[in-house]
Design an enzyme around this catalytic site. Sequence first.
Site, PDB file in Angstrom:
ATOM      1  N   LYS A  52    -152.358  40.069  41.368  1.00 53.79           N
ATOM      2  CA  LYS A  52    -151.297  39.092  42.112  1.00 53.79           C
ATOM      3  C   LYS A  52    -150.550  38.349  40.616  1.00 53.79           C
ATOM      4  O   LYS A  52    -151.050  38.170  39.563  1.00 53.79           O
ATOM      5  CB  LYS A  52    -152.157  37.907  42.620  1.00 53.79           C
ATOM      6  CG  LYS A  52    -151.264  36.891  42.964  1.00 53.79           C
ATOM      7  CD  LYS A  52    -150.323  37.013  44.474  1.00 53.79           C
ATOM      8  CE  LYS A  52    -149.304  35.813  44.220  1.00 53.79           C
ATOM      9  NZ  LYS A  52    -147.778  36.472  44.784  1.00 53.79           N
ATOM     10  N   LEU A  80    -144.731  33.146  44.576  1.00 51.41           N
ATOM     11  CA  LEU A  80    -145.617  33.252  43.568  1.00 51.41           C
ATOM     12  C   LEU A  80    -146.573  32.377  43.444  1.00 51.41           C
ATOM     13  O   LEU A  80    -146.953  31.972  41.931  1.00 51.41           O
ATOM     14  CB  LEU A  80    -144.594  33.552  42.244  1.00 51.41           C
ATOM     15  CG  LEU A  80    -143.559  34.461  42.504  1.00 51.41           C
ATOM     16  CD1 LEU A  80    -142.488  34.344  41.234  1.00 51.41           C
ATOM     17  CD2 LEU A  80    -144.223  35.963  42.348  1.00 51.41           C
ATOM     18  N   CYS A 137    -137.472  36.967  38.688  1.00 51.83           N
ATOM     19  CA  CYS A 137    -137.412  35.777  38.792  1.00 51.83           C
ATOM     20  C   CYS A 137    -136.107  34.884  38.275  1.00 51.83           C
ATOM     21  O   CYS A 137    -135.601  35.506  37.261  1.00 51.83           O
ATOM     22  CB  CYS A 137    -138.579  35.258  37.702  1.00 51.83           C
ATOM     23  SG  CYS A 137    -140.073  34.964  38.498  1.00 51.83           S
ATOM     24  N   LYS A 172    -141.357  45.786  35.801  1.00 50.61           N
ATOM     25  CA  LYS A 172    -141.282  45.840  37.141  1.00 50.61           C
ATOM     26  C   LYS A 172    -139.697  45.623  37.508  1.00 50.61           C
ATOM     27  O   LYS A 172    -139.395  44.420  37.500  1.00 50.61           O
ATOM     28  CB  LYS A 172    -142.314  45.090  38.038  1.00 50.61           C
ATOM     29  CG  LYS A 172    -142.143  45.195  39.450  1.00 50.61           C
ATOM     30  CD  LYS A 172    -143.335  45.065  40.304  1.00 50.61           C
ATOM     31  CE  LYS A 172    -143.465  45.243  41.603  1.00 50.61           C
ATOM     32  NZ  LYS A 172    -144.473  44.824  42.263  1.00 50.61           N
TER      33      LYS A 172
HETATM   34  C1  FMN Z   1    -147.271  39.122  49.960  1.00 48.69           C
HETATM   35  C2  FMN Z   1    -146.561  39.848  48.803  1.00 48.69           C
HETATM   36  C3  FMN Z   1    -146.889  39.209  47.756  1.00 48.69           C
HETATM   37  C4  FMN Z   1    -146.150  40.157  46.662  1.00 48.69           C
HETATM   38  N1  FMN Z   1    -146.304  39.220  45.434  1.00 48.69           N
HETATM   39  C5  FMN Z   1    -146.053  40.111  44.246  1.00 48.69           C
HETATM   40  C6  FMN Z   1    -146.105  39.322  42.887  1.00 48.69           C
HETATM   41  O1  FMN Z   1    -146.592  38.627  42.838  1.00 48.69           O
HETATM   42  N2  FMN Z   1    -145.498  40.155  41.884  1.00 48.69           N
HETATM   43  C7  FMN Z   1    -144.897  41.268  41.973  1.00 48.69           C
HETATM   44  O2  FMN Z   1    -144.150  41.817  41.087  1.00 48.69           O
HETATM   45  N3  FMN Z   1    -144.512  41.872  43.167  1.00 48.69           N
HETATM   46  C8  FMN Z   1    -145.062  41.255  44.295  1.00 48.69           C
HETATM   47  N4  FMN Z   1    -144.819  41.786  45.334  1.00 48.69           N
HETATM   48  C9  FMN Z   1    -144.177  43.032  45.801  1.00 48.69           C
HETATM   49  C10 FMN Z   1    -145.177  44.345  45.646  1.00 48.69           C
HETATM   50  O3  FMN Z   1    -145.823  44.388  44.535  1.00 48.69           O
HETATM   51  C11 FMN Z   1    -144.468  45.623  45.979  1.00 48.69           C
HETATM   52  O4  FMN Z   1    -143.486  45.776  44.908  1.00 48.69           O
HETATM   53  C12 FMN Z   1    -143.571  45.712  47.348  1.00 48.69           C
HETATM   54  O5  FMN Z   1    -144.202  44.612  48.195  1.00 48.69           O
HETATM   55  C13 FMN Z   1    -143.338  47.032  47.727  1.00 48.69           C
HETATM   56  O6  FMN Z   1    -144.436  47.817  48.144  1.00 48.69           O
HETATM   57  P1  FMN Z   1    -144.964  47.645  49.508  1.00 48.69           P
HETATM   58  O7  FMN Z   1    -143.803  48.204  50.324  1.00 48.69           O
HETATM   59  O8  FMN Z   1    -145.886  48.939  49.491  1.00 48.69           O
HETATM   60  O9  FMN Z   1    -145.556  46.421  49.897  1.00 48.69           O
HETATM   61  C14 FMN Z   1    -145.593  41.212  46.621  1.00 48.69           C
HETATM   62  C15 FMN Z   1    -145.221  41.755  47.887  1.00 48.69           C
HETATM   63  C16 FMN Z   1    -145.925  40.870  49.053  1.00 48.69           C
HETATM   64  C17 FMN Z   1    -145.793  41.741  50.265  1.00 48.69           C
END
Ligand code: FMN
Length: 311
Positions: A52, A80, A137, A172
């Site tokens: 996270k 976040l 961000c 990212k």
């Molecule tokens: C609840 C949640 C929290 C997330 N927190 C972060 C984060 O802290 N940092 C980040 O770079 N991406 C974060 N993401 C994005 C995911 O890492 C990922 O890039 C995005 O959800 C697409 O993948 P998925 O469709 O398999 O979930 C978060 C996604 C979700 C659903």
Amino acid sequence: MPVKLKTKPDLSINFAGIKLKNPVLTASGTFGYGEEFADFVDLNKLGGVIVKGVSLKPIKGNPPPRIWETPSGMLNAIGLENPGVDVFINQKLPYLRQFDTAVIVNVFGYSLEEYVGVVERLDAVSGVSGIEVNISCPNVKAGGIVFGTNVKSAFGLLSAVRKATKLPLIAKLSPNVTDITEFARAARDAGCDGLSLINTLIGMAIDVRCHKPRLANCTGGLSGPAIRPVAVRMVWQAAKAVPLPIIGMGGIVTGEDALEFILAGASAVAVGTANFVNPRATLDVITGMENLLREQNVSDIKTLIGKVNAR
Ligand SMILES: Cc1cc2nc3c(=O)[nH]c(=O)nc-3n(C[C@H](O)[C@H](O)[C@H](O)COP(=O)(O)O)c2cc1C
């Protein structure tokens, strides 16, 4: 009838100097700091854990409701929330260090200095395999311009972070841009070792009975299978634009989904929202990929990276 591969296919990958026993990672924010999922998943079986997002100081996050499930994907506006880099280093990292898996730390900040501060602290400790920089961000010092949607800001940020660490650095990228290749090039020019894509797509849902947004934050990030075709397309475009290795993510649920990303040009994949539906999704993806490779008589996954055929 094709002969099926008898031996176990080689799933190992060297991602920008990070040794992964298989290409399956956890997407940041969907697997906590690993410990939260340890009752379901033997972390030793994963290629790596991307934790996270971690910031310089603790962040409380947004007020609820912070999650809304739509018929075609999940919207989240967690904001976040995290305990800050010092708590991460002292309380979360020691747990993760016990496992034979790569630990990639996702970092973010609301100014360039905050990003650099987090990265400097992580650079000084052992047990971190690499850093993933979440550039989605707003830069509060620059009037809220989101680093990840402005090429100049992204380049400036990533260049500064690059100077702060010798660890493998992965940018990212945000999908909320017109041309993903501009950002892939900016990351390469700033000296990044790899890319991760995609982060969530900005969305909104409204309750038509009380006429209010479903999320307290109004807008949120859309994730899950609905975004997979967008993600595969962006990975494919970025892979053609720069020679950096890519962690592909966005809606991966099965081994077949993961292989789509590998063929599009990703060297590794991350499983996100699927972990909420099935906490063992990462393991299912590994097994699914292995079975597909056997079926296709492919002995080494590396031979499939970017190998989508022209039509
Ligand atoms: C609840 C949640 C929290 C997330 N927190 C972060 C984060 O802290 N940092 C980040 O770079 N991406 C974060 N993401 C994005 C995911 O890492 C990922 O890039 C995005 O959800 C697409 O993948 P998925 O469709 O398999 O979930 C978060 C996604 C979700 C659903």
